[in-house]
Design a protein around this motif. Structure first.
Motif, PDB file in Angstrom:
ATOM      1  N   GLU A 156       2.234  12.463   9.051  1.00 24.29           N
ATOM      2  CA  GLU A 156       2.223  12.235  10.610  1.00 24.29           C
ATOM      3  C   GLU A 156       3.339  11.083  11.159  1.00 24.29           C
ATOM      4  O   GLU A 156       3.774  11.378  12.113  1.00 24.29           O
ATOM      5  CB  GLU A 156       0.796  11.529  10.580  1.00 24.29           C
ATOM      6  CG  GLU A 156       0.273  11.581  12.211  1.00 24.29           C
ATOM      7  CD  GLU A 156      -0.642  10.688  12.486  1.00 24.29           C
ATOM      8  OE1 GLU A 156      -1.456  10.505  11.340  1.00 24.29           O
ATOM      9  OE2 GLU A 156      -1.198   9.706  13.316  1.00 24.29           O
ATOM     10  N   LEU A 157       3.759  10.193  10.379  1.00 23.47           N
ATOM     11  CA  LEU A 157       4.806   9.417  10.695  1.00 23.47           C
ATOM     12  C   LEU A 157       6.033  10.328  10.972  1.00 23.47           C
ATOM     13  O   LEU A 157       6.872  10.066  11.929  1.00 23.47           O
ATOM     14  CB  LEU A 157       5.046   8.204   9.782  1.00 23.47           C
ATOM     15  CG  LEU A 157       3.939   7.356   9.821  1.00 23.47           C
ATOM     16  CD1 LEU A 157       3.902   6.436   8.687  1.00 23.47           C
ATOM     17  CD2 LEU A 157       3.900   6.582  11.256  1.00 23.47           C
ATOM     18  N   GLU A 171      -4.809  10.511   2.035  1.00 16.52           N
ATOM     19  CA  GLU A 171      -4.786   9.588   3.068  1.00 16.52           C
ATOM     20  C   GLU A 171      -3.444   9.194   3.131  1.00 16.52           C
ATOM     21  O   GLU A 171      -2.578   9.205   4.275  1.00 16.52           O
ATOM     22  CB  GLU A 171      -5.547   8.428   3.043  1.00 16.52           C
ATOM     23  CG  GLU A 171      -6.788   8.762   3.849  1.00 16.52           C
ATOM     24  CD  GLU A 171      -6.738   7.473   5.154  1.00 16.52           C
ATOM     25  OE1 GLU A 171      -7.778   7.527   6.094  1.00 16.52           O
ATOM     26  OE2 GLU A 171      -5.765   6.779   5.087  1.00 16.52           O
ATOM     27  N   LYS A 200      -0.481  10.651   6.173  1.00 20.31           N
ATOM     28  CA  LYS A 200      -0.198   9.524   6.949  1.00 20.31           C
ATOM     29  C   LYS A 200       1.472   9.633   7.105  1.00 20.31           C
ATOM     30  O   LYS A 200       1.843   9.485   8.209  1.00 20.31           O
ATOM     31  CB  LYS A 200      -0.653   8.132   6.503  1.00 20.31           C
ATOM     32  CG  LYS A 200      -0.731   7.013   7.468  1.00 20.31           C
ATOM     33  CD  LYS A 200      -1.144   5.874   7.250  1.00 20.31           C
ATOM     34  CE  LYS A 200      -0.113   5.080   6.706  1.00 20.31           C
ATOM     35  NZ  LYS A 200      -0.424   3.696   6.248  1.00 20.31           N
ATOM     36  N   ALA A 239      -0.581   1.349  -4.937  1.00 26.60           N
ATOM     37  CA  ALA A 239      -1.725   0.076  -4.778  1.00 26.60           C
ATOM     38  C   ALA A 239      -2.899   0.752  -4.677  1.00 26.60           C
ATOM     39  O   ALA A 239      -3.838  -0.179  -4.940  1.00 26.60           O
ATOM     40  CB  ALA A 239      -1.032  -0.453  -3.485  1.00 26.60           C
ATOM     41  N   ASN A 240      -3.163   1.586  -3.852  1.00 30.83           N
ATOM     42  CA  ASN A 240      -4.568   2.235  -3.721  1.00 30.83           C
ATOM     43  C   ASN A 240      -5.294   2.540  -5.032  1.00 30.83           C
ATOM     44  O   ASN A 240      -6.551   2.068  -5.238  1.00 30.83           O
ATOM     45  CB  ASN A 240      -4.818   3.289  -2.924  1.00 30.83           C
ATOM     46  CG  ASN A 240      -4.400   2.945  -1.288  1.00 30.83           C
ATOM     47  OD1 ASN A 240      -4.387   1.736  -0.938  1.00 30.83           O
ATOM     48  ND2 ASN A 240      -4.532   4.191  -0.553  1.00 30.83           N
ATOM     49  N   GLY A 281      11.886   7.684   4.550  1.00 33.26           N
ATOM     50  CA  GLY A 281      11.316   6.251   3.842  1.00 33.26           C
ATOM     51  C   GLY A 281      10.004   6.074   3.766  1.00 33.26           C
ATOM     52  O   GLY A 281       9.318   5.636   3.127  1.00 33.26           O
ATOM     53  N   VAL A 282       9.402   6.772   4.913  1.00 31.16           N
ATOM     54  CA  VAL A 282       7.832   6.768   4.870  1.00 31.16           C
ATOM     55  C   VAL A 282       7.224   7.359   3.738  1.00 31.16           C
ATOM     56  O   VAL A 282       6.305   6.933   3.057  1.00 31.16           O
ATOM     57  CB  VAL A 282       7.184   7.378   6.158  1.00 31.16           C
ATOM     58  CG1 VAL A 282       7.488   6.769   7.314  1.00 31.16           C
ATOM     59  CG2 VAL A 282       7.650   8.904   6.152  1.00 31.16           C
ATOM     60  N   GLU A 288      10.035   9.051  12.411  1.00 28.01           N
ATOM     61  CA  GLU A 288      10.404   8.313  11.496  1.00 28.01           C
ATOM     62  C   GLU A 288      11.066   8.895  10.364  1.00 28.01           C
ATOM     63  O   GLU A 288      10.972  10.141  10.208  1.00 28.01           O
ATOM     64  CB  GLU A 288       8.970   7.613  10.863  1.00 28.01           C
ATOM     65  CG  GLU A 288       8.017   6.914  11.946  1.00 28.01           C
ATOM     66  CD  GLU A 288       8.310   5.311  12.137  1.00 28.01           C
ATOM     67  OE1 GLU A 288       9.293   4.903  11.604  1.00 28.01           O
ATOM     68  OE2 GLU A 288       7.881   4.692  12.934  1.00 28.01           O
ATOM     69  N   ASP A 289      12.073   7.956   9.559  1.00 27.10           N
ATOM     70  CA  ASP A 289      12.686   8.680   8.624  1.00 27.10           C
ATOM     71  C   ASP A 289      11.860   9.040   7.374  1.00 27.10           C
ATOM     72  O   ASP A 289      10.746   8.410   7.299  1.00 27.10           O
ATOM     73  CB  ASP A 289      13.939   7.699   8.487  1.00 27.10           C
ATOM     74  CG  ASP A 289      13.366   6.365   7.798  1.00 27.10           C
ATOM     75  OD1 ASP A 289      13.048   6.196   6.970  1.00 27.10           O
ATOM     76  OD2 ASP A 289      13.473   5.329   8.864  1.00 27.10           O
ATOM     77  N   ASN A 343       6.470  11.823  13.854  1.00 29.51           N
ATOM     78  CA  ASN A 343       6.486  10.860  15.117  1.00 29.51           C
ATOM     79  C   ASN A 343       7.917  10.457  15.166  1.00 29.51           C
ATOM     80  O   ASN A 343       8.237   9.556  15.927  1.00 29.51           O
ATOM     81  CB  ASN A 343       5.601   9.787  15.117  1.00 29.51           C
ATOM     82  CG  ASN A 343       4.247  10.250  15.332  1.00 29.51           C
ATOM     83  OD1 ASN A 343       3.922  11.187  15.925  1.00 29.51           O
ATOM     84  ND2 ASN A 343       3.144   9.327  15.190  1.00 29.51           N
ATOM     85  N   GLU A 397       7.000   4.674   1.223  1.00 34.13           N
ATOM     86  CA  GLU A 397       6.174   3.943   1.517  1.00 34.13           C
ATOM     87  C   GLU A 397       4.748   4.539   1.023  1.00 34.13           C
ATOM     88  O   GLU A 397       3.845   3.741   0.516  1.00 34.13           O
ATOM     89  CB  GLU A 397       5.987   3.526   2.931  1.00 34.13           C
ATOM     90  CG  GLU A 397       6.968   2.260   3.448  1.00 34.13           C
ATOM     91  CD  GLU A 397       7.381   2.229   4.861  1.00 34.13           C
ATOM     92  OE1 GLU A 397       6.212   2.689   5.687  1.00 34.13           O
ATOM     93  OE2 GLU A 397       8.351   2.219   5.216  1.00 34.13           O
ATOM     94  N   GLN A 409       1.703   3.066  -1.365  1.00 32.65           N
ATOM     95  CA  GLN A 409       0.471   2.651  -1.144  1.00 32.65           C
ATOM     96  C   GLN A 409      -0.447   3.325  -2.029  1.00 32.65           C
ATOM     97  O   GLN A 409      -1.537   2.955  -2.190  1.00 32.65           O
ATOM     98  CB  GLN A 409       0.335   3.183   0.513  1.00 32.65           C
ATOM     99  CG  GLN A 409      -0.807   2.507   1.024  1.00 32.65           C
ATOM    100  CD  GLN A 409      -0.736   2.938   2.643  1.00 32.65           C
ATOM    101  OE1 GLN A 409      -0.550   3.913   2.750  1.00 32.65           O
ATOM    102  NE2 GLN A 409      -0.905   1.588   3.109  1.00 32.65           N
TER     103      GLN A 409
END
Lengths: 437, 426
Positions: free
Chosen positions: B397-398, B390, B394, B417-418, B406-407, B403-404, B401, B410, B414
């Motif tokens: 996908e970002l 996931e 994601k 954390a998950n 850096g995703v 985004e740099d 769209n 992240e 995540q």
């Protein structure tokens, strides 16, 4: 009156005086049916004794394990299966509740009957007793299978879900290898305390509420508007128009949603490619959360208005013309006629169904999941940009196996829906009590 | 008063019931002892029958029925074939197994092994001297925590399809592929040089892996270090830039779906796509002679590392005939039977001898995929993998769209954390 009969009367009178309700009650507490035997209701007493004996023989062992399982959730991994034990425990609770109900009814019956006997009531004959039981018990007899079914088909899963919310059931702690434990409110606390849950929870909750209110209100407003238009006496071809307007309802929703999903595709969808391109526009329907939300609300309006339209059309036709004529005589204008005659009429008749529309949209999993799987992605958030609570729960359960968290969120959903419905139904009732219809 | 009394009595009753609660454990421990002695016993009695859960798919059932019959002829053990959808098998097993109604052998993709072991549903198996008969990738896929949990039957991966009318031959290197994308893309005319589901980690993995990204660091013994996630390292960032570039340049349209990609390719508007063998028949029907299939292009001198999925037979922890079940699993995955399965069900065999058999390698459609297997790497089978898809998809996908990269950092945060939130990572 013969001497013999008066003798009998007298005896029963004296027996009645000595008859002790408390004693009957205690007997029935000791074992169901004993009090009834004391009351000389032999048939009933025997039946109750058989019922309790059968209940104890059949269920005692099952409930023994069930309650033990419910409290411990098992002690030896691989041998005890926590989920089985939990379910058995919950079934035991239901069985116990059924048993206790019968037991308490039995105690009260013994007490009441003994009191009546002391008051001089004669013992009814067999046929009288049977007829009485049939008359008073009739609704109960026929409602029982339904209630039993409901208990196991609806109530048991709900209890199971509620119970799971208080356990540590997740991917790493799955039976049969591991045992579950009761963790109290830990899951709920984590939901607001741990960042990845709380950040997501509140943004998802906010969108869920906006979605529910806006989408449902729009579909109701559109349905109402169209119903009023079509109901206008100047409109010709009402049947035709009505049929056309109900069509979106006739197509299965999932088909419509999937077609819309294709139509809204950013590059290849008909909406951007064929319609908006005429105006030189290209809107990121599926990749920008804002526009996805707009698209979802529009689609839901499309899907939802025909039902409301049909509902309102039906009610509008039933409003007597006299009301409007009277209003015209009093000089009421178009708006006043709508506000004081039409609106109260249709709302009065349809309010409960409209509330169902709101709660239905609150949990409208289909459209959210089929349109864009809750997407598009949003930076720094666990759920997608258009995930509502129910689709988030789905992802938690089936994609990341957080069964305990999913259950906890489901309970929150449950409370919100209950609260919503309760509040609205209360409002509706106060509406009725005003009595302005 | 009366009420208080009855409440008190009900309470007494409850306490009485609860005090007597609990199962009688004596018999249980005896049963466990019995089983232990059974296991250490040398001679294992032949069971009358074995229960096998197979995937609920007609072609596969047809193939397996032939193979199962052969086993019955050879050993006299009856095989009871029960069709259970592969996706439902784990859940059903976790319920039926303890109840004694489960199978001896079941069939699962290897990336669920970690999850299955966590639930204690499968026992490791000893393939003995036939271990070397399977493809190395397949054995590495079914190895979890140093033990082998499955007898591999099927391997699958993806490769490259190209349209011979648009490109004379398959691009051999990534640079060639990128050149095709640069030169043949004309988005306004809906023509594309190269398309793939670039926002899906599964397909885009070769570009990540070949640049040095990894999902979980894998040790020499085949175990994964789930604290070491390599989805945002230098190589991953580089791959992220590649993906981002495709979308930024409009070479791959944002929000591409399999339907759109397949539709365009079948219309002859795309030169090269990356997809799995399951699309081969459909592509062939549309493009006929023009369809070409090849292995993935080289990235920095190595053929792109595609994700390999392995479907294998697993041994239920609740089986009472473990020795014979393993014998059965070895039999149905030997060369001959793997080939039978390939011929009837059309899935690539995991048995090395069968995979390199001319019957497979000379197949114009399956051949290139069979070759690709040796360059591929198995998807991690650890349960933590479920928390990866996931966030990673994601992030892609970002990127699509705009985004740099850096995703990607992240996404790693995540995933970590998950993993913790779902109870793992200890």
């Amino acid at each position: 009156m013969s001497k013999d009969q008066s003798e009998k009367e007298k005896r029963s009178q004296t027996v009645g005086n000595k008859h002790n309700p408390t004693f009957a009650m205690v007997l029935s507490i000791l074992f169901a049916g004993l009090g009834q035997l004391y009351n000389r209701r032999y048939g009933k007493g025997a039946l109750l004794i058989i019922v309790e004996t059968a209940y104890l023989i059949v269920f005692a062992d099952y409930m023994n394990i069930g309650f033990w399982g419910l409290f411990t959730l098992g002690e030896i991994p691989m041998v005890d299966h926590s989920i089985f034990l939990l379910i058995q425990g919950l079934i035991s609770v239901i069985l116990l509740a059924f048993g206790l109900t019968v037991y308490i009814v039995n105690i009260r019956d013994a007490y009441k009957e003994a009191k009546e006997i002391r008051g001089g009531k004669k013992r009814p004959t067999w046929s009288e007793a049977l007829r009485h039981a049939w008359d008073t018990g009739f609704p109960y007899i026929f409602i029982t299978p339904g209630v039993v079914m409901l208990m196991f088909v609806t109530f048991l899963p709900i209890m199971f879900m509620i119970a799971l919310a208080f356990t540590n059931y997740n991917q790493y702690n799955s039976p049969p290898r591991k045992l579950l434990d009761w963790v109290g409110f830990e899951n709920f606390i984590n939901l607001v305390r741990i960042d990845i849950w709380s950040d997501t929870l509140f943004s998802v909750l906010a969108w869920t509420l906006i979605w529910t209110l806006v989408a449902t209100t729009l579909q109701i407003a559109l349905g109402l508007f169209l119903a009023l238009l079509v109901n206008d006496p100047r409109i010709k071809g009402k049947k035709m128009i009505r049929t056309i307007l109900i069509l979106p309802w006739a197509v299965p929703a999932f088909v419509t949603i999937l077609i819309f999903a294709a139509m809204f595709n950013d590059q290849f969808g008909a909406i951007n490619k064929d319609i908006l391109s005429v105006f030189g526009l290209s809107i990121p329907w599926l990749t920008d959360p804002f526009y996805t939300k707009i698209a979802l609300i529009m689609i839901q309006t499309w899907l939802g208005f025909p039902f409301v339209f049909a509902l309102f059309t039906g009610v509008l036709q039933s409003i007597s013309k006299d009301w409007y004529e009277a209003a015209e005589v009093d000089g009421g204008n178009r708006w006043q006629k709508f506000r004081y005659i039409t609106l109260p009429h249709i709302l009065y008749a349809t309010a409960p169904l409209l509330i169902m529309q709101y709660t239905g949209n609150f949990n409208n999993f289909n459209i959210i999941y089929l349109f864009n799987q809750g997407g598009p992605a949003v930076r720094g958030q666990n759920a997608g940009g258009t995930d509502i609570l129910i689709s988030w729960v789905y992802k938690l359960t089936f994609e990341t196996n957080n069964f305990n968290m999913a259950a906890a969120i489901s309970i929150i959903i449950g409370f919100i829906v209950i609260g919503f419905a309760f509040f609205q139904f209360r409002r509706t009732r106060s509406f009725k009590e005003e009595g302005n219809i | 008063m009366k009420k208080a009394l009855s409440v008190f009595l009900v309470f007494l009753l409850l306490v009485g019931v609860l005090a007597g609660c609990g199962p009688d454990r004596d018999t249980e421990s005896n049963a466990a002892d019995d089983q232990n002695t059974n296991n250490s016993g040398e001679e294992v009695e032949k069971p009358d029958k074995l229960v096998v859960w197979v995937n609920d798919e007609e072609k596969q059932k047809e193939a397996l029925e032939q193979i199962f019959n052969k086993y019955t002829e050879e050993t006299g053990i009856e095989i009871e074939m029960v069709a259970v959808n592969m996706l439902d098998q784990i859940q059903n097993l976790s319920l039926d197994g303890p109840a004694g109604k489960g199978p001896d052998v079941f069939f699962q993709p290897h990336d669920r092994i970690g999850d299955i072991v966590l639930q204690g549903l499968a026992d490791p198996i000893d393939l003995g001297d036939v271990e070397g008969d399977y493809s190395k990738t397949a054995i590495s896929a079914v190895t979890y925590d140093g033990e082998i949990y499955g007898a591999p039957l099927v391997v699958e991966t993806y490769g490259m399809f190209y349209n011979k009318d648009r490109v004379s031959e398959a691009p051999k290197t990534f640079e060639e592929l990128q050149k095709i994308a640069d030169e043949q893309t004309n988005a306004s005319n809906e023509e594309y040089g190269f398309l793939m589901e670039a926002a899906n980690l599964y397909f885009v993995w070769p570009f990540f892996a070949s640049n040095g990204a990894y999902i979980f660091k894998r040790g020499d013994d085949g175990s994964y270090d789930t604290n070491d996630i390599g989805l945002a390292n230098e190589g991953a960032k580089k791959a992220g830039e590649i993906v981002k570039n495709w979308f930024d340049q409009g070479q791959i349209p944002v929000g591409i779906t399999p339907d759109i990609m397949n539709g365009l390719f079948k219309d002859g508007k795309v030169s090269v796509v990356i997809n799995g063998p399951w699309m081969a028949r459909e592509y062939e029907e549309a493009l006929g002679e023009s369809l070409g299939i090849s292995i993935l292009p080289e990235i920095d001198g190595n053929v792109g590392k595609s994700f390999v999925g392995v479907k294998s037979w697993m041994l239920s922890a609740y089986s009472k005939n473990k020795e014979w079940a393993v014998d059965f699993m070895k039999f149905i995955t030997n060369k001959e039977n793997s080939l039978t399965y390939f011929e009837v069900a059309g899935e690539m065999p995991a048995n090395e001898a069968a995979l390199t058999d001319p019957l497979v390698t000379d197949d114009p459609i399956v051949g290139p995929f069979a070759e690709q297997i040796q360059y591929g790497e198995p998807m991690p089978s650890v349960p933590e993998m479920q928390q990866v898809w996931e966030p990673a998809n994601k992030a892609l996908e970002l990127l699509s769209n705009g985004e740099d990269t850096g995703v990607l950092d992240e996404a790693v945060e995540q995933i970590k954390a998950n993993i913790i939130a779902s109870g793992g990572g200890q």
